[in-house]
Design a protein around this motif. Sequence first.
Motif, short mmCIF file in Angstrom:
data_model
loop_
_atom_site.label_atom_id
_atom_site.label_comp_id
_atom_site.label_asym_id
_atom_site.label_seq_id
_atom_site.Cartn_x
_atom_site.Cartn_y
_atom_site.Cartn_z
N ILE A 95 0.80 -1.22 0.00
CA ILE A 95 0.00 0.00 0.00
C ILE A 95 0.84 1.28 0.00
O ILE A 95 0.43 2.30 -0.53
CB ILE A 95 -1.02 -0.03 1.18
N ARG A 96 2.08 1.20 0.55
CA ARG A 96 2.89 2.43 0.61
C ARG A 96 4.07 2.43 -0.37
O ARG A 96 4.92 3.30 -0.34
CB ARG A 96 3.40 2.62 2.05
N VAL A 97 4.10 1.43 -1.24
CA VAL A 97 5.23 1.35 -2.19
C VAL A 97 5.17 2.52 -3.18
O VAL A 97 4.13 2.75 -3.78
CB VAL A 97 5.21 0.01 -2.96
N PRO A 98 6.29 3.24 -3.34
CA PRO A 98 6.24 4.41 -4.22
C PRO A 98 6.31 4.08 -5.70
O PRO A 98 7.05 3.20 -6.12
CB PRO A 98 7.48 5.20 -3.79
N PRO A 338 11.23 4.73 7.15
CA PRO A 338 9.99 3.93 7.07
C PRO A 338 8.73 4.81 7.06
O PRO A 338 7.73 4.45 6.46
CB PRO A 338 10.05 3.06 8.33
N GLN A 339 8.80 5.96 7.72
CA GLN A 339 7.63 6.86 7.74
C GLN A 339 7.43 7.51 6.37
O GLN A 339 6.32 7.78 5.96
CB GLN A 339 7.79 7.97 8.78
N CYS A 345 12.75 -0.99 -0.53
CA CYS A 345 13.40 -1.74 0.56
C CYS A 345 13.14 -1.09 1.92
O CYS A 345 13.42 -1.68 2.96
CB CYS A 345 14.91 -1.83 0.33
N MET A 346 12.66 0.14 1.90
CA MET A 346 12.35 0.82 3.15
C MET A 346 10.87 0.68 3.51
O MET A 346 10.47 0.93 4.64
CB MET A 346 12.74 2.31 3.02
N VAL A 347 10.06 0.25 2.52
CA VAL A 347 8.61 0.20 2.76
C VAL A 347 8.21 -1.08 3.47
O VAL A 347 7.57 -1.06 4.51
CB VAL A 347 7.85 0.22 1.41
#
Length: 361
Positions: A95-98, A338-339, A345-347
């Motif tokens: 859901i948060r992957v850019p 993460p925010q 790789c950070m998501v």
Amino acid sequence: MKFVKDFRDRELAEKLLTAINREADFSRVYRFMEVCGSHTMAVSRFGLRSLLPKNIELVSGPGCPVCVTPQWEIDAIFEIASRDDATIVTFGDMIRVPGSRGESLQKLRADGADIRIVFSPLDTLKIAEETGKNTVFIGIGFETTAPTAAALAKTVKELGRTNVFVAPFCKTVPEVMDVLLADETLEIDGFLCPGHVSVVTGLDIYNAVTAQKRSAVVTGFEPLDILSSVLEMVRQHNRGEYEVKNFYTRAVRNEGNTKAQALLKEVFYQADTDWRGLGRIPKSGLRFRDEYKSVDALAKFGIAETGVTDLKGCKCGDVLKGKMKPSACPMFDNGCTPQNPYGPCMVSSEGSCSAYYKYER
Ligand code: SF4
Ligand code: SF4
């Protein structure tokens, strides 16, 4: 041992560390890769890297399915999500992957796109029935989740449903391990093999690793699992004898899940596919066989493969190959957190950058 706490026993962990120290040949370096994102998380969380002798390196690999999904597949999902006649169904980690224009499914949903988060792909059937819209399940994962995407496709066919589709973006692990082994600059001596993937595949997929005089130990996600596997790998190298070992017998049968393997073969074939940071890897993607083309979201929405283009400035490619520690990326904690993740790789909670940010900063 029966309970999780048994696999975290401090005394036994100390004994294993003593044995590793005794066994390790300090005139050389041992470089072992955690293929699986959950291993990376466990190694970071329990601080295992810092407990091992300096000449035993644990490097993170391409083990998080979200992280290795190439940008064109992410952008294809956004393209479908922007259509009024479509509903996207996905696991929460996407859901948060850019996207390449800075969008995410979360933002698109806030702007009115119909995006649903599920725990089971089969929930897609109910959602499609309720909305009547073209409903697309995003099939991202390795051999662990691919059987559930295959089961959904099979059920759709059997029920004759015409508005449920699957985006076939699942990938397979042995082919990427071959690529990593073939890259001599990576100098990988062995793999902590992915526990959950092995539940489906069994052990035989790792024979190619030991045939190349590298170690391969299937293991679980607790400190004692990982430390005993490291000890085994060091011993194999010192003896010069390599054998695939199953140190996760509480979950993995040597032959794997033969029913799931048969289902994968029935629904998918192995096609060349793109991996973020690793390029196009032969026969490493699961695409629908002709009999299942009616369920294929790529065919339904006319999506063409556009090749690998990674996010500018993001070093996920080098991180996924174990060439760079996440903290060495110039954007780590400097525009990427993460925010507010810049790269995948950070998501994902299984992503290496996210693990380092949480536990090894
Ligand atoms: S799906 Fe399982 S095997 Fe794959 S990365 Fe996640 S935890 Fe590891
Ligand atoms: S820190 Fe962010 S930008 Fe750098 S490699 Fe990791 S995900 Fe990519």
